[in-house]
Scaffold this motif. Structure first.
Motif, PDB file in Angstrom:
ATOM      1  N   UNK A 182       9.368  -2.210  -1.219  1.00  0.00           N
ATOM      2  CA  UNK A 182       7.999  -1.682  -1.032  1.00  0.00           C
ATOM      3  C   UNK A 182       7.099  -2.375  -0.386  1.00  0.00           C
ATOM      4  N   UNK A 183       7.018  -3.628  -0.644  1.00  0.00           N
ATOM      5  CA  UNK A 183       6.184  -4.463   0.293  1.00  0.00           C
ATOM      6  C   UNK A 183       6.476  -4.473   1.771  1.00  0.00           C
ATOM      7  N   UNK A 184       7.914  -4.300   2.157  1.00  0.00           N
ATOM      8  CA  UNK A 184       8.271  -4.459   3.389  1.00  0.00           C
ATOM      9  C   UNK A 184       7.710  -2.967   4.062  1.00  0.00           C
ATOM     10  N   UNK A 185       7.736  -1.746   3.433  1.00  0.00           N
ATOM     11  CA  UNK A 185       7.637  -0.573   3.841  1.00  0.00           C
ATOM     12  C   UNK A 185       6.286  -0.310   3.825  1.00  0.00           C
ATOM     13  N   UNK A 186       5.324  -0.723   3.201  1.00  0.00           N
ATOM     14  CA  UNK A 186       4.091  -0.606   3.104  1.00  0.00           C
ATOM     15  C   UNK A 186       3.422  -1.627   4.270  1.00  0.00           C
ATOM     16  N   UNK A 187       4.094  -2.655   4.367  1.00  0.00           N
ATOM     17  CA  UNK A 187       3.822  -3.703   5.607  1.00  0.00           C
ATOM     18  C   UNK A 187       3.977  -3.230   6.929  1.00  0.00           C
ATOM     19  N   UNK A 188       4.927  -2.359   7.100  1.00  0.00           N
ATOM     20  CA  UNK A 188       5.439  -1.663   8.449  1.00  0.00           C
ATOM     21  C   UNK A 188       4.872  -0.322   8.616  1.00  0.00           C
ATOM     22  N   UNK A 234       1.104   5.487  -8.149  1.00  0.00           N
ATOM     23  CA  UNK A 234       0.031   5.406  -7.189  1.00  0.00           C
ATOM     24  C   UNK A 234      -0.727   4.227  -7.425  1.00  0.00           C
ATOM     25  N   UNK A 235      -0.922   3.784  -8.808  1.00  0.00           N
ATOM     26  CA  UNK A 235      -1.680   2.358  -9.041  1.00  0.00           C
ATOM     27  C   UNK A 235      -0.709   1.204  -8.590  1.00  0.00           C
ATOM     28  N   UNK A 236       0.586   1.000  -8.695  1.00  0.00           N
ATOM     29  CA  UNK A 236       1.566   0.280  -8.462  1.00  0.00           C
ATOM     30  C   UNK A 236       1.548  -0.268  -6.759  1.00  0.00           C
ATOM     31  N   UNK A 237       1.788   1.059  -6.157  1.00  0.00           N
ATOM     32  CA  UNK A 237       1.704   0.945  -4.448  1.00  0.00           C
ATOM     33  C   UNK A 237       0.376   0.603  -4.082  1.00  0.00           C
ATOM     34  N   UNK A 238      -0.825   1.080  -4.610  1.00  0.00           N
ATOM     35  CA  UNK A 238      -2.254   0.620  -4.303  1.00  0.00           C
ATOM     36  C   UNK A 238      -2.207  -0.700  -4.363  1.00  0.00           C
ATOM     37  N   UNK A 239      -1.823  -1.436  -5.427  1.00  0.00           N
ATOM     38  CA  UNK A 239      -2.199  -3.059  -5.726  1.00  0.00           C
ATOM     39  C   UNK A 239      -1.320  -3.812  -4.679  1.00  0.00           C
ATOM     40  N   UNK A 240      -0.001  -3.042  -4.276  1.00  0.00           N
ATOM     41  CA  UNK A 240       0.612  -3.698  -3.256  1.00  0.00           C
ATOM     42  C   UNK A 240      -0.319  -3.737  -1.885  1.00  0.00           C
ATOM     43  N   UNK A 241      -0.561  -2.626  -1.698  1.00  0.00           N
ATOM     44  CA  UNK A 241      -1.307  -2.196  -0.236  1.00  0.00           C
ATOM     45  C   UNK A 241      -2.735  -3.374  -0.160  1.00  0.00           C
ATOM     46  N   UNK A 312       2.438 -10.233 -11.585  1.00  0.00           N
ATOM     47  CA  UNK A 312       3.702  -9.739 -11.056  1.00  0.00           C
ATOM     48  C   UNK A 312       3.918  -9.735  -9.688  1.00  0.00           C
ATOM     49  N   UNK A 313       2.982  -8.961  -9.197  1.00  0.00           N
ATOM     50  CA  UNK A 313       2.838  -8.634  -7.712  1.00  0.00           C
ATOM     51  C   UNK A 313       2.457  -9.814  -6.893  1.00  0.00           C
ATOM     52  N   UNK A 314       1.322 -10.430  -7.320  1.00  0.00           N
ATOM     53  CA  UNK A 314       0.958 -11.594  -6.395  1.00  0.00           C
ATOM     54  C   UNK A 314       2.097 -12.665  -6.308  1.00  0.00           C
ATOM     55  N   UNK A 315       2.781 -12.741  -7.463  1.00  0.00           N
ATOM     56  CA  UNK A 315       4.013 -13.830  -7.608  1.00  0.00           C
ATOM     57  C   UNK A 315       5.144 -13.260  -6.540  1.00  0.00           C
ATOM     58  N   UNK A 316       5.296 -12.036  -6.455  1.00  0.00           N
ATOM     59  CA  UNK A 316       6.451 -11.508  -5.611  1.00  0.00           C
ATOM     60  C   UNK A 316       5.951 -11.686  -4.272  1.00  0.00           C
ATOM     61  N   UNK A 317       4.892 -11.450  -4.028  1.00  0.00           N
ATOM     62  CA  UNK A 317       3.949 -11.402  -2.418  1.00  0.00           C
ATOM     63  C   UNK A 317       4.068 -12.888  -2.355  1.00  0.00           C
ATOM     64  N   UNK A 318       3.536 -13.746  -2.941  1.00  0.00           N
ATOM     65  CA  UNK A 318       3.379 -15.108  -2.422  1.00  0.00           C
ATOM     66  C   UNK A 318       4.965 -15.872  -2.367  1.00  0.00           C
ATOM     67  N   UNK A 319       6.012 -15.463  -3.021  1.00  0.00           N
ATOM     68  CA  UNK A 319       7.177 -15.932  -2.708  1.00  0.00           C
ATOM     69  C   UNK A 319       7.739 -15.410  -1.427  1.00  0.00           C
ATOM     70  N   UNK A 320       7.759 -14.340  -1.092  1.00  0.00           N
ATOM     71  CA  UNK A 320       8.014 -13.668   0.122  1.00  0.00           C
ATOM     72  C   UNK A 320       7.346 -14.360   1.357  1.00  0.00           C
TER      73      UNK A 320
END
Length: 329
Positions: A182-188, A234-241, A312-320
């Protein structure tokens, strides 16, 4: 020194588990396939052994005689019909094989990483008392996870000591193929839409810790649901965005639109032979409300379910980002 044998150690959750086992002073033997990438396992200090879930003799040779706990985390999580035959071999036949060998080798305890998917779809909050409704082979991943449990329970009836853990949607570091997609899809800017579903999101580190705690605290034959923070997509994807400095979606896409996209993608995949980004199985998952309670795991295992979604999401992002798999602009 306690000795753990781990399948699926090179995967997302397996890496979190091995990191914690080593920190706790365990000796870890990690089983891997010939084609698996083992660099991370080596760097974590695991002893490596090559074997296959489809070859019981190879597992008999691989599993030491002094194992205190066998963590069966290997799983085929595909949600594409093109992989159904292999998924059945991996999740059901493979589980039956390793449960048989674990009983023969008299391992101290087998900890099975099942899934909330074994319970199928419910309108209400899922608990361990809920009916396991994963009986529709069209939802093949769910179908195999229920039958994985059934296969292992046959060995429990013959003397195997095993405990089942049923995580919900796991988020955290070491992820490249689950919610990291999901991070990759939103990023692209390739996200086809925000689904109207809900999920229970749990922290990878907390889920790994529950596996270790289940060795001493779990009860043989019991299921323990590992849920966490309930949120809409909607909340989950919004936080990733927000974390990627991308436009935050304000509305969901109707379920029938997402299902239509999935249907056309599935038709195309039959001609191309390639797994599409969204399949009918995935479309069903993300357009439903799949939330659960981990009260039993909190009570009996000491499971820490209250991890903030942002954490959780910050940890995932930071590792990526650290792995150069994602670049924040």
């Amino acid at each position: 020194m306690k000795h753990a044998f781990v399948t699926g150690g090179s995967g997302f959750l397996g890496s979190n588990l091995i990191e914690q086992l080593k920190a706790d002073g365990w000796r870890v033997t990690a089983m891997h396939r010939k084609t698996s990438k083992t660099d991370r396992l080596r760097s974590m200090g695991a002893d490596l052994v090559e074997a296959s879930l489809h070859d019981p003799d190879s597992m008999r040779a691989a599993i030491p005689n002094d194992v205190d706990a066998l963590f069966h985390m290997a799983a085929n999580t595909s949600m594409w019909r093109g992989g159904n035959a292999q998924q059945w071999k991996d999740n059901v036949e493979g589980a039956a094989n390793i449960a048989l060998v674990a009983r023969e080798k008299n391992v101290g305890r087998m900890i099975v990483t099942s899934s909330i998917s074994a319970y199928g779809y419910h309108q209400n909050t899922i608990t361990e008392e809920s009916e396991k409704r994963a009986d529709d082979p069209r939802h093949h991943y769910l179908y195999t996870k229920k039958r994985e449990e059934i296969a292992i329970r046959k060995e429990i009836d013959k003397g195997l000591d095993a405990v089942f853990l049923n995580p919900c949607a796991i988020v955290g570091k070491f992820d490249t193929s689950s919610w990291a997609q999901t991070f990759f899809l939103i990023d692209k800017n390739q996200l086809p839409g925000v689904p109207p579903g809900w999920g229970s999101f749990c922290h990878a580190g907390a889920v790994a810790r529950a596996h270790i705690d289940a060795v001493e605290k779990g009860r043989c034959g019991e299921n323990y649901i590992l849920a966490g923070t309930d949120a809409s997509f909607l909340e989950f994807f919004g936080k990733i965005a927000e974390l990627l400095h991308k436009p935050v979606p304000k509305h969901t896409t109707p379920a029938f639109v997402i299902q239509s996209i999935a249907w056309f993608s599935d038709v195309w995949s039959r001609m191309s032979g390639k797994e599409p980004i969204i399949t009918p199985e995935k479309a069903t998952l993300v357009t439903r409300r799949v939330v659960a309670s981990s009260a039993k795991a909190e009570r009996e295992l000491g499971y820490q379910s209250k991890v903030e979604l942002d954490t959780m999401l910050c940890e995932c992002r930071d590792w990526l980002v650290e792995q150069n798999l994602l670049e924040i602009k």
